[in-house]
Design a protein around this motif. Structure first.
Motif, PDB file in Angstrom:
ATOM      1  N   UNK A 241      -7.389   3.384   1.340  1.00  0.00           N
ATOM      2  CA  UNK A 241      -7.860   3.777   2.670  1.00  0.00           C
ATOM      3  C   UNK A 241      -8.540   2.604   3.360  1.00  0.00           C
ATOM      4  N   UNK A 242      -8.813   2.773   4.642  1.00  0.00           N
ATOM      5  CA  UNK A 242      -9.369   1.681   5.442  1.00  0.00           C
ATOM      6  C   UNK A 242     -10.749   1.251   4.968  1.00  0.00           C
ATOM      7  N   UNK A 243     -11.487   2.172   4.319  1.00  0.00           N
ATOM      8  CA  UNK A 243     -12.807   1.777   3.836  1.00  0.00           C
ATOM      9  C   UNK A 243     -12.716   0.906   2.585  1.00  0.00           C
ATOM     10  N   UNK A 244     -11.535   0.900   1.939  1.00  0.00           N
ATOM     11  CA  UNK A 244     -11.327   0.033   0.778  1.00  0.00           C
ATOM     12  C   UNK A 244     -10.815  -1.331   1.226  1.00  0.00           C
ATOM     13  N   UNK A 245      -9.798  -1.326   2.068  1.00  0.00           N
ATOM     14  CA  UNK A 245      -9.223  -2.590   2.544  1.00  0.00           C
ATOM     15  C   UNK A 245      -8.639  -2.380   3.933  1.00  0.00           C
ATOM     16  N   UNK A 246      -9.333  -2.862   4.943  1.00  0.00           N
ATOM     17  CA  UNK A 246      -8.879  -2.670   6.316  1.00  0.00           C
ATOM     18  C   UNK A 246      -7.903  -3.783   6.694  1.00  0.00           C
ATOM     19  N   UNK A 247      -6.657  -3.599   6.289  1.00  0.00           N
ATOM     20  CA  UNK A 247      -5.660  -4.628   6.543  1.00  0.00           C
ATOM     21  C   UNK A 247      -5.137  -4.587   7.979  1.00  0.00           C
ATOM     22  N   UNK A 248      -5.510  -3.550   8.742  1.00  0.00           N
ATOM     23  CA  UNK A 248      -5.026  -3.449  10.124  1.00  0.00           C
ATOM     24  C   UNK A 248      -5.568  -4.571  11.005  1.00  0.00           C
ATOM     25  N   UNK A 249      -6.678  -5.180  10.578  1.00  0.00           N
ATOM     26  CA  UNK A 249      -7.256  -6.266  11.384  1.00  0.00           C
ATOM     27  C   UNK A 249      -6.314  -7.465  11.458  1.00  0.00           C
ATOM     28  N   UNK A 250      -5.387  -7.539  10.522  1.00  0.00           N
ATOM     29  CA  UNK A 250      -4.469  -8.677  10.506  1.00  0.00           C
ATOM     30  C   UNK A 250      -3.517  -8.667  11.698  1.00  0.00           C
ATOM     31  N   UNK A 251      -3.275  -7.487  12.243  1.00  0.00           N
ATOM     32  CA  UNK A 251      -2.300  -7.362  13.333  1.00  0.00           C
ATOM     33  C   UNK A 251      -2.588  -8.306  14.493  1.00  0.00           C
ATOM     34  N   UNK A 252      -3.862  -8.455  14.813  1.00  0.00           N
ATOM     35  CA  UNK A 252      -4.235  -9.251  15.983  1.00  0.00           C
ATOM     36  C   UNK A 252      -4.654 -10.670  15.619  1.00  0.00           C
TER      37      UNK A 252
ATOM     38  N   UNK B 141       0.829  -1.208   0.000  1.00  0.00           N
ATOM     39  CA  UNK B 141       0.000   0.000   0.000  1.00  0.00           C
ATOM     40  C   UNK B 141       0.863   1.258   0.000  1.00  0.00           C
ATOM     41  N   UNK B 142       1.963   1.214   0.720  1.00  0.00           N
ATOM     42  CA  UNK B 142       2.893   2.348   0.723  1.00  0.00           C
ATOM     43  C   UNK B 142       3.472   2.584  -0.666  1.00  0.00           C
ATOM     44  N   UNK B 143       3.832   1.496  -1.365  1.00  0.00           N
ATOM     45  CA  UNK B 143       4.413   1.634  -2.701  1.00  0.00           C
ATOM     46  C   UNK B 143       3.379   2.102  -3.720  1.00  0.00           C
ATOM     47  N   UNK B 144       2.141   1.681  -3.570  1.00  0.00           N
ATOM     48  CA  UNK B 144       1.087   2.145  -4.476  1.00  0.00           C
ATOM     49  C   UNK B 144       0.922   3.662  -4.381  1.00  0.00           C
ATOM     50  N   UNK B 145       1.022   4.169  -3.171  1.00  0.00           N
ATOM     51  CA  UNK B 145       0.882   5.619  -2.993  1.00  0.00           C
ATOM     52  C   UNK B 145       2.141   6.356  -3.448  1.00  0.00           C
TER      53      UNK B 145
END
Length: 345
Positions: A201-212, A189-193
């Motif tokens: 954005x989180x409304x497109x793909x909330x990948x933060x849920x993977x952390x837990x 995601x960083x490289x895409x930007x």
């Protein structure tokens, strides 16, 4: 030095047959883990071979009739930077050999060749190549680049297989798979930007849920869904992402052709590995990266000739270390020497 039972490939380049033959025979028999894939009497013949084949190592004399060892090193640096180079140098040529440092040549062997020195150098090179092949960080980044390339191409099946391969090969035993997957998406995601100005954005793909996430099956399932969301988002873009990437590569060439740029330098600007970048550029433009770079340099050289610039200055402005090599390349491209070009113009 062997890696997993196979031999590293090397080509030998020298304009003296007896030297080519003796070095080739020694390499095949000395047990250093290399096999000679070919031998050539000039750098031009070696370049033709490398355009269609890959090797791990090139051993080349410096002074040859048409294309020198340093010219050959420049070609490898610009087009196949993963290939290592050893130069053969006479004592009087050693200062000349130092010029090849900028083309990433790290080993020199003095002539006449001491075969003990050659074997020791081959062993060092074999160790270096082995370490590079087995470097976990390099493998990880290579896999990330492959995944990124599949995402850019909007090839969901290929992207899914690359992602699964990354997750399957997680070697960070101190890190939960969910956190590992999160780190992968963070890079993508960083490289895409950074490269394409595309924000996920989180409304497109909330990948933060993977952390837990600690469950393996759940991690794979969530990762596949997030990846699909990202690719679908790219599909909604008006301008094709591959066009953006090509534009960025062309811009890099146009702005930097006067420097010692390589395929790897260009690939890094779009976070591709060099091999994929080469294929991608050819597919999108119909031209090889090296051919396009050559075209830009030669067109610029022609403009400078019409302005009555000196050959030495023109060669430097076009990214060539010597006016002699520049003249040969110019003649091959335009079928006439620079002076003939000026006269005909």
């Amino acid at each position: 030095m062997k890696e997993c039972g196979f031999m590293f490939k090397v080509i030998v380049v020298d304009d003296e047959l007896i030297i080519r033959s003796s070095i080739s025979s020694f390499i095949n028999d000395c047990g250093a883990g290399f096999t000679v894939a070919g031998s050539f009497r000039d750098g031009s013949d070696a370049i033709k071979y490398l355009e269609e084949n890959d090797v791990d190592l090139v051993i080349s004399d410096i002074k040859m009739v048409t294309v020198s060892g340093i010219d050959l090193a420049q070609y490898i640096y610009e087009n196949k930077p993963w290939i290592h180079v050893i130069l053969l140098s006479g004592y009087t040529e050693f200062e000349y050999a130092k010029a090849a440092i900028k083309y990433n040549v790290k080993e020199y062997i003095t002539k006449p060749t001491n075969f003990d020195d050659l074997k020791n150098t081959l062993i060092r090179m074999g160790t270096l190549i082995t370490e590079q092949h087995s470097n976990d960080i390099s493998v990880f980044l290579e896999s990330i680049m492959q995944l990124y390339a599949a995402v850019i191409a909007k090839n969901i099946s290929l992207a899914e297989s690359q992602l699964k391969l990354l997750l399957d090969n997680n070697t960070r035993k101190n890190e939960q798979l969910g956190q590992y997957a999160f780190n992968i998406f963070e890079i993508i995601i960083d490289k895409l930007y950074a490269n394409l100005n595309i924000r996920i954005t989180s409304d497109i793909a909330d990948y933060t849920v993977l952390r837990e996430t600690v469950d393996y099956d759940k991690t794979y399932e969530l990762s596949a869904l997030i990846l699909e969301c990202i690719v679908n988002h790219l599909l909604t873009k008006d301008k094709k992402t591959d066009n953006i990437v090509v534009d960025k590569l062309i811009q890099f060439i146009n702005e930097n052709f006067s420097r010692n740029i390589s395929l790897q330098d260009a690939a890094e600007t779009v976070f591709f590995n060099p091999a994929y970048c080469s294929r991608f550029f050819k597919e999108q433009t119909g031209e090889k990266f090296s051919d396009y770079l050559l075209k830009v340099r030669m067109q610029h050289a022609a403009r400078l000739l019409k302005e009555n610039k000196k050959i030495n200055d023109i060669s430097k402005e076009c990214g060539y270390h010597s006016s002699g090599y520049f003249t040969r390349v110019f003649k091959d491209y335009y079928n006439c020497t620079p002076s003939e070009y000026i006269h005909n113009s």
